[in-house]
Design an enzyme around this catalytic site. Structure first.
Site, short mmCIF file in Angstrom:
data_model
loop_
_atom_site.label_atom_id
_atom_site.label_comp_id
_atom_site.label_asym_id
_atom_site.label_seq_id
_atom_site.Cartn_x
_atom_site.Cartn_y
_atom_site.Cartn_z
N LYS A 16 -38.63 -36.80 -50.27
CA LYS A 16 -39.06 -35.38 -50.30
C LYS A 16 -40.23 -35.23 -49.62
CE LYS A 16 -40.53 -32.00 -53.91
NZ LYS A 16 -40.87 -31.54 -55.49
N ASP A 59 -46.16 -27.01 -51.98
CA ASP A 59 -45.35 -26.48 -52.87
C ASP A 59 -45.97 -25.42 -53.71
OD1 ASP A 59 -43.30 -25.85 -54.74
OD2 ASP A 59 -43.40 -27.70 -55.89
N LYS A 106 -46.40 -20.82 -58.72
CA LYS A 106 -47.13 -21.50 -59.67
C LYS A 106 -48.43 -20.81 -59.94
CE LYS A 106 -45.37 -26.21 -58.16
NZ LYS A 106 -45.03 -26.52 -59.41
N ASP A 151 -38.83 -22.72 -57.65
CA ASP A 151 -40.06 -24.03 -57.81
C ASP A 151 -39.29 -25.29 -58.03
OD1 ASP A 151 -42.37 -25.28 -57.70
OD2 ASP A 151 -43.04 -24.58 -59.78
N GLU A 201 -37.51 -26.77 -55.87
CA GLU A 201 -37.31 -26.73 -54.51
C GLU A 201 -36.82 -28.16 -53.95
OE1 GLU A 201 -40.30 -26.88 -55.53
OE2 GLU A 201 -40.78 -28.54 -54.47
N ARG A 221 -35.11 -30.72 -55.25
CA ARG A 221 -33.74 -31.08 -55.28
C ARG A 221 -32.92 -30.15 -54.31
NH1 ARG A 221 -33.78 -29.29 -61.56
NH2 ARG A 221 -36.03 -29.80 -61.23
N1 BES Z 1 -43.43 -30.55 -57.02
C1 BES Z 1 -43.11 -30.14 -58.47
C2 BES Z 1 -43.21 -31.10 -59.41
C3 BES Z 1 -44.34 -31.73 -59.67
C4 BES Z 1 -45.50 -31.02 -60.76
C5 BES Z 1 -44.86 -32.93 -59.16
C6 BES Z 1 -46.44 -31.42 -60.91
C7 BES Z 1 -46.25 -33.36 -59.53
C8 BES Z 1 -46.70 -32.81 -60.58
C9 BES Z 1 -41.80 -29.55 -58.55
O1 BES Z 1 -41.16 -29.08 -57.17
C10 BES Z 1 -41.70 -28.49 -59.35
O2 BES Z 1 -42.36 -27.51 -59.03
N2 BES Z 1 -40.79 -28.74 -60.53
C11 BES Z 1 -40.74 -27.89 -61.55
C12 BES Z 1 -39.40 -27.84 -62.16
C13 BES Z 1 -39.06 -26.58 -62.84
C14 BES Z 1 -39.25 -25.28 -62.12
C15 BES Z 1 -37.61 -26.85 -63.38
C16 BES Z 1 -41.42 -28.54 -62.85
O3 BES Z 1 -41.68 -29.62 -62.82
O4 BES Z 1 -42.21 -27.73 -63.27
ZN ZN Z 2 -42.13 -29.64 -55.50
MN MN Z 3 -41.76 -27.15 -57.09
#
Ligand code: BES
Ligand code: ZN
Ligand code: MN
Length: 497
Positions: free
Chosen positions: A269, A274, A281, A351, A353, A355
Site C-alpha cells: 500500500k 492519506d 480525517k 478514508d 482507501e 483496500r
Molecule cells: N491509513 C489509515 C489507517 C491507519 C490509521 C494507519 C491509523 C495508521 C494509523 C486507513 O486508510 C484508514 O483511514 N482507515 C480507516 C478505515 C475506516 C474508515 C473504516 C480507519 O482505520 O479509521
Molecule cells: Zn490509509
Molecule cells: Mn484512510
C-alpha cells in the site's frame, strides 16, 4: 546512508591483534578464558581489576570500556548474564548493548571475539546476522530535510574473530544477510519518513527505477493512470481522483531463478498521504498519514535485500501508489466504482482507501501466476486497537503460508499474529447498491478490511500484513522499517527450500 563493513577472520592470537576496540563477551558464572584471558594478561590484569572494582558484574546488558595498553586501544566488556540462559533474547540484548556502548565513542573499527559466547553453529550464525542487522538499522539517521543532522555512530568496520566459534564462510554469509536486512530496514524507514510533498507516487516510481539500475536481475515498469483506465482499475483510480498527483502502479520484477518458476509476489500500500479524502480525517496528528506508504516502503526495503543477496527466487513487487485528497473531483461517499475484477464497490467512506488501491493491485497480481501473494499495508486503525504496535496483523487464505510467515516473524524477531478471516465477517461488507461496501461498520475493523481484500485474492495463496501499528512509532515519530526483517527471512526460507 553510512556504509558499514563486516568481516569474519580467524585471529590466532587475540592479544596480538591490532584494533581500535576489542569486544569481549563475558558471562557472570565463568572465569576469564580464551581471548579475554589473553587480553587481560596483555593489559597487566586490567580486566580482572575492572571486575574487582564491582562496577561491571557481567550481568546481561552491562558494559564497561577499558583503555587498552596493547595492540587493542580499547577493551569493551559486554555482560552476557548466565552462560546457560544465553538465548536469542539475550543475544539481541547483547547486540543492543554493543551498539549503545560504541554509538558515542570515536572508534571507527572494532573486533568482536565471538568464541567467548560458546554458541552452537546455528545460534552463532543467527547471532551474527542479528548483530549486523541491528548495527546497520540502529545507526540509520533521517537526514533528508535537516540542515544539521544528528551524527551517526563512528563505527564503520566490525571484524568478527571467529576463531574457535564458527567457520569463516558461515560467518560471512550470516553477516551479509544481516547487513542486507539492516540496509533494507533503514531504506524502508527512510522512505516512510519522507514527507508527502517529497515522497509522491512519482517519487516512488523513480526510486524503483533507481533500484533497478543497481541490479541486473531487476526490471521496472510503471502503469500510469491512462493505462489503469484501460485495465479497468476503477477502484485504484477513485482514490487518486481528488489529487494533483497521479497514481502509479509500480511493478518491480526480480528474476533470480529459472524462467517459469512461480514468483513470490509482494504488494505494498503506497498512499503517500492519506487525508481521508472527502471523509476528511481530524486535523490532530494528520501529519502522521505521510507514513501511509509504509507497506510500499517495506516492499522497497525487502527488494533492496533481495537484490543485494541475489536470492535464487523470482520475486514480483507491486506498489499501488496514490495520494488521497479532497477536491471537486474527489470520490464522494456513496459513489460506486468498478474494480478491475469487475466487482462493483460502494465507497461509503473515502478514508477506507487502502483496500481500494490494493484490490486492483491484487487482481493485477494474478497475471504473474504467483506461488504466493503477500500484501503489506498500514490498513486500519482497528489493527492498532487490536494488537498495539508489537505485532503485525496477519491474515491468510491458506494455512501453510500463514505458518511460514509466522515462523519467519519469530525467527527474525519481527513478529506477526494471525487474525481470523471467517466467512461470518463477510456479511458486514455487503452493500444494497453494489457487490461490496468498502467499510464493515462497527466491530472487527481490521478483519472486515482483510475480508474485503480476500474477495480479490481467490485465485492464489494470499496473506495480508496489517502494519498500521508495527510500521511506525508516534513518540518519537518515525518509521520502524517493519516488516522488512520478516519478509526477508520469509524469502530466505523460500530460497533455501
Ligand atoms: N491509513 C489509515 C489507517 C491507519 C490509521 C494507519 C491509523 C495508521 C494509523 C486507513 O486508510 C484508514 O483511514 N482507515 C480507516 C478505515 C475506516 C474508515 C473504516 C480507519 O482505520 O479509521
Ligand atoms: Zn490509509
Ligand atoms: Mn484512510
Amino acid at each position: 546512508m553510512t556504509a558499514m563493513t563486516f568481516v569474519a577472520r580467524n585471529v590466532a592470537d587475540a592479544a596480538a591483534a591490532a584494533s581500535q576496540c576489542a569486544i569481549l563477551p563475558l558471562f557472570q558464572d565463568e572465569k576469564l578464558a580464551g581471548a579475554a584471558l589473553k587480553l587481560d594478561k596483555a593489559s597487566s590484569g586490567s580486566i580482572k581489576a575492572a571486575l574487582e572494582l564491582g562496577d561491571f558484574t557481567a550481568k546481561l546488558g552491562e558494559s564497561f570500556m577499558l583503555v587498552g595498553t596493547g595492540p587493542a586501544k580499547r577493551i569493551l566488556l559486554i555482560g552476557c548474564g548466565n552462560s546457560n540462559t544465553f538465548n536469542r533474547e539475550a543475544a539481541r540484548k547483547f547486540s543492543q548493548t554493543l551498539y549503545h556502548a560504541l554509538s558515542n565513542k570515536q572508534a571507527s573499527e572494532a573486533m568482536l571475539h565471538l568464541a567467548g559466547l560458546g554458541l552452537k553453529e546455528k545460534e552463532a550464525k543467527w547471532m551474527l546476522a542479528y548483530l549486523a542487522r541491528h548495527l546497520v538499522a540502529a545507526s540509520y539517521r533521517y537526514t533528508a530535510t535537516i540542515s544539521k543532522p544528528r551524527s551517526a555512530m563512528k563505527l564503520s568496520r566490525l571484524v568478527i574473530n571467529t576463531k574457535g566459534a564458527l567457520k569463516l564462510q558461515l560467518a560471512s554469509s550470516a553477516l551479509n544477510e544481516g547487513k542486507a536486512t539492516g540496509q533494507g530496514i533503514a531504506e524502508a524507514a527512510n522512505l516512510a519518513n519522507l514527507p508527502g510533498n517529497i515522497c509522491t507516487p512519482s517519487y516512488l516510481a523513480q526510486q524503483a527505477r533507481k533500484l533497478a539500475r543497481s541490479s541486473g536481475k531487476l526490471s521496472v515498469s510503471v502503469v500510469d493512470e491512462k493505462q489503469m483506465r484501460a485495465l479497468g482499475m476503477g477502484a485504484l483510480l477513485s482514490v487518486s481522483a481528488g489529487s494533483e498527483q497521479s497514481a502509479k502502479l509500480i511493478v518491480m520484477n526480480y528474476k533470480g531463478a529459472k524462467a517459469g518458476t512461480d514468483p513470490q509476489v509482494l504488494v505494498g500500500k503506497g498512499i503517500t498521504f492519506d487525508s481521508g479524502g472527502i471523509s476528511l480525517k481530524p486535523g490532530a496528528k494528520m501529519d502522521e498519514m505521510k507514513f501511509d506508504m509504509g507497506g510500499a516502503a517495506s516492499v522497497f526495503g525487502t527488494m533492496h535485500a533481495v537484490t543485494t543477496l541475489e536470492l535464487p527466487l523470482n520475486v514480483v513487487a507491486i506498489v499501488a501508489a496514490a495520494e488521497n485528497m479532497p477536491d471537486g473531483r474527489a470520490t464522494k461517499p456513496g459513489d460506486i466504482v468498478t474494480s478491475m475484477s469487475g466487482k462493483t464497490i460502494e465507497v461509503l467512506n473515502t478514508d477506507a482507501e487502502g483496500r481500494l488501491v490494493l484490490c486492483d493491485a491484487l487482481t493485477y497480481a494474478a497475471r504473474f501466476k504467483p506461488a504466493a501473494v503477500i500484501d503489506i499495508a498500514t490498513l486500519t486503525g482497528a489493527c492498532v486497537v487490536a494488537l498495539g504496535s508489537h505485532a503485525t496483523g496477519l491474515f491468510a487464505n491458506e494455512d501453510a503460508l500463514a505458518e511460514q510467515l509466522l515462523a519467519a516473524g519469530i525467527d527474525s524477531h519481527d513478529r506477526a499474529w494471525r487474525m481470523p478471516l471467517w466467512d461470518d465477517y463477510q456479511a458486514q461488507i455487503k452493500s444494497n447498491f453494489a457487490d461490496l461496501a468498502n467499510i464493515g461498520g462497527a466491530g472487527g475493523g481490521s478483519i472486515t478490511a482483510a475480508c474485503f481484500l480476500s474477495c480479490f485474492a481467490h485465485d492464489y495463496n494470499w496473506a495480508h500484513l496489517d502494519i498500521a501499528g508495527s510500521g511506525w512509532n508516534s513518540a518519537p515519530k518515525g518509521a520502524t522499517g517493519r516488516p522488512v526483517a520478516l519478509l526477508t527471512q520469509y524469502l530466505l526460507d523460500r530460497a533455501g527450500e
